[in-house]
Write an enzyme that holds these catalytic residues in place. Sequence first.
Site, PDB file in Angstrom:
ATOM      1  N   HIS A  80      -8.258  -1.743  -0.122  1.00 30.23           N
ATOM      2  CA  HIS A  80      -7.176  -2.714  -0.277  1.00 30.23           C
ATOM      3  C   HIS A  80      -7.854  -4.045  -0.551  1.00 30.23           C
ATOM      4  CE1 HIS A  80      -4.396  -0.226   2.454  1.00 30.23           C
ATOM      5  NE2 HIS A  80      -5.595   0.262   2.713  1.00 30.23           N
ATOM      6  N   HIS A 120      -4.860  -1.872  -4.871  1.00 28.93           N
ATOM      7  CA  HIS A 120      -5.349  -0.725  -4.118  1.00 28.93           C
ATOM      8  C   HIS A 120      -6.146   0.155  -5.034  1.00 28.93           C
ATOM      9  CE1 HIS A 120      -2.011  -2.223  -1.677  1.00 28.93           C
ATOM     10  NE2 HIS A 120      -2.876  -1.983  -0.720  1.00 28.93           N
ATOM     11  N   GLN A 171       1.590 -11.378  -3.305  1.00 27.59           N
ATOM     12  CA  GLN A 171       0.133 -11.437  -3.238  1.00 27.59           C
ATOM     13  C   GLN A 171      -0.462 -10.932  -4.536  1.00 27.59           C
ATOM     14  OE1 GLN A 171      -0.812  -8.842   0.064  1.00 27.59           O
ATOM     15  NE2 GLN A 171      -1.164 -10.617   1.377  1.00 27.59           N
ATOM     16  N   ASP A 205      -2.273  -8.417  -5.099  1.00 27.77           N
ATOM     17  CA  ASP A 205      -2.645  -7.273  -4.278  1.00 27.77           C
ATOM     18  C   ASP A 205      -3.147  -6.129  -5.158  1.00 27.77           C
ATOM     19  OD1 ASP A 205      -2.933  -5.908  -1.945  1.00 27.77           O
ATOM     20  OD2 ASP A 205      -0.798  -5.487  -1.653  1.00 27.77           O
ATOM     21  N   LYS A 225     -12.375  -4.878   7.772  1.00 31.78           N
ATOM     22  CA  LYS A 225     -12.240  -5.635   6.530  1.00 31.78           C
ATOM     23  C   LYS A 225     -13.251  -6.760   6.408  1.00 31.78           C
ATOM     24  CE  LYS A 225      -8.433  -8.125   8.661  1.00 31.78           C
ATOM     25  NZ  LYS A 225      -7.434  -9.125   8.396  1.00 31.78           N
ATOM     26  N   CYS A 261       0.805  -1.233   0.000  1.00 30.61           N
ATOM     27  CA  CYS A 261       0.000   0.000   0.000  1.00 30.61           C
ATOM     28  C   CYS A 261       0.835   1.278   0.000  1.00 30.61           C
ATOM     29  CB  CYS A 261      -1.010   0.023   1.133  1.00 30.61           C
ATOM     30  SG  CYS A 261      -1.103  -1.449   2.119  1.00 30.61           S
ATOM     31  N   ARG A 299       7.858 -10.649   5.294  1.00 29.37           N
ATOM     32  CA  ARG A 299       7.252 -10.550   6.621  1.00 29.37           C
ATOM     33  C   ARG A 299       7.930 -11.522   7.556  1.00 29.37           C
ATOM     34  NH1 ARG A 299       0.852 -10.393   4.844  1.00 29.37           N
ATOM     35  NH2 ARG A 299       1.045  -8.475   3.625  1.00 29.37           N
TER      36      ARG A 299
HETATM   37 ZN   LIG Z   1      -2.879  -2.615   1.234  1.00 27.97          ZN
END
Ligand SMILES: [Zn+2]
Length: 565
Positions: free
Chosen positions: A440, A315, A311, A313, A394, A264, A293
């Site tokens: 997200h 946004h 991921q 991922d 979320k 992000c 991580r």
């Molecule tokens: Zn994010």
Amino acid sequence: MKILQMHVDFIEYTPVKKEIGRAEDIEPRTVREDEIVVLFTAFEQGDDRELAAKAVSETKEFLTKLGTKRVLLYPFAHLSQNLAQPSDALSLLLEMEKDAKSAGLDVHRAPFGWTKALQVKVKGHPLAEMSRSYSHATVTVQAPKPRAKRELSAEEAMARLRKSDFGNLPETDHRIIGERQDLFSFQEVSPGMVYLHEKGLRLRNILVDYLKGELAEGGYQEVSTPSLANTALWRVSGHSDHYKENMFLTELGNEEMGMKPMNCPSHFLIYKSRKWSFRELPVRYATFDPLYRNELSGVASGLFRVKALSQDDAHIIAMEEQAEGELGKMLDLMERVYGVFKLGYKVKISTRPDDSMGSDEEWERATSTLIKVVKSRGWKYEIKDKEGNFYSPKIDVDIKDSLGREWQCGTFQLDLQMPKRFKLAYTGSDGKEHTPVVLHRTILGSLERFMGIMLEHYKGVLPVWLSPVQARVIPLSDEHVTYGQAVLRSLTSSGIRAEGDFASGTMGAKIRNAQLQHVPYMLVVGKKEEDSKTVAVRSRGGEQKFGVPVDDFVTTVKADMTARR
Ligand SMILES: [Zn+2]
């Protein structure tokens, strides 16, 4: 109180002689404990029951993460220059033992006051060693320090280059399937990370390519950002305050840098590189970048918990009034994607955690939007109290695999905090600056983990469209290798993922081998096939078709790929 905590394969100690007058009266004997967490503990002046209880409760938390209950309390005076009186130390040690037992741990204890001969074999994972320090002034947990400061000899270094051994796992475990199909390996020098071999990377790319097709239609733009950024970025995002213990930090010159645990903040920097009008919103950034991580990997959970992951991922930066519509589109996409893998799913809504930023009113607004979107689809949902991120509530979606196990994969977040922190802006129809919201989302979650789940979900028998190798050409004998190679070339040039087994060996053994690896089709070629320019197709299910023209075979496989079956 100073504690050096080690997760060990084994520890063996023998009390040799009494070190102090207050030493416990015991019959000295050699003790060996396997698979245990050892707390080498030194009690210091000022320590009391309260600190002892705190140390036990943190130990219990740590053990839970590791998935074990076995702990050895090992009095170890060498950790401090400021030792408590022996009588106080012994009574605190006994106190800790009692506390740990009543906390449900399987507690063992080494004798107090003895000089002991000691052997340990510490596990290789990054959190196997950790030092902790407790006092009434501060309670700190220090990051694990690298074990060997001294340089390794060439032989010692070489000895560390070892593939992780999964010899005792069941056949259905993804690590066994991965090894058999030559998809990936785990290496001891990179604990909790995966080495993708050609076919494993192919499998990940198949997933990524499929998703990219969906993204193009959904109006996303794919971007990529660096793995490393100055800690300033993580200060602004709040990760430094809320996630630092899970970040890999390093230095560049005098600057502290962090490996990105999430995409992000970097996406926000791209957004901030120019001005935006309300007419251009929403802006949808997607990425498959690697993330790092330092989470407890449960030591050996294979692909299910890796420290280096990527991921699917995205946004979406939007005006708040667009959030509902965008969430709807994401959930449509999610339904399509899970449908392809024939996965059932369960929806949960996670609300504001205690450790979070922003006002109650904002959290209320964001949470009720999520609930509204989920309700409008007629979905049942469960509330996960206080399980949201530190910046947003979320929607979490757990998929259900063929073995009935549930995995949290999808997550959809409506974030009103990060846009403010990063001063994201757009020019509204009124000509003024406004703050957008950020959505997200990830659908498969960690692609590595998803691969592991899929390998077990399909029991290694991946559908044709997902198979890294869809067909293997097997010549009846050495004379037919040239024709086999020609067949292979026409398959690969038609976009079929094929390979040939042209090494010496019997056809029977080659077929068994292909079957063991669950290759969907084996194409056997001999004289008859060569003369008629065809192949004999044998499916992994055992069906056989003779005299199949190569083009017809290509058409069949292409149809499977298009239909994703
Ligand atoms: Zn994010």
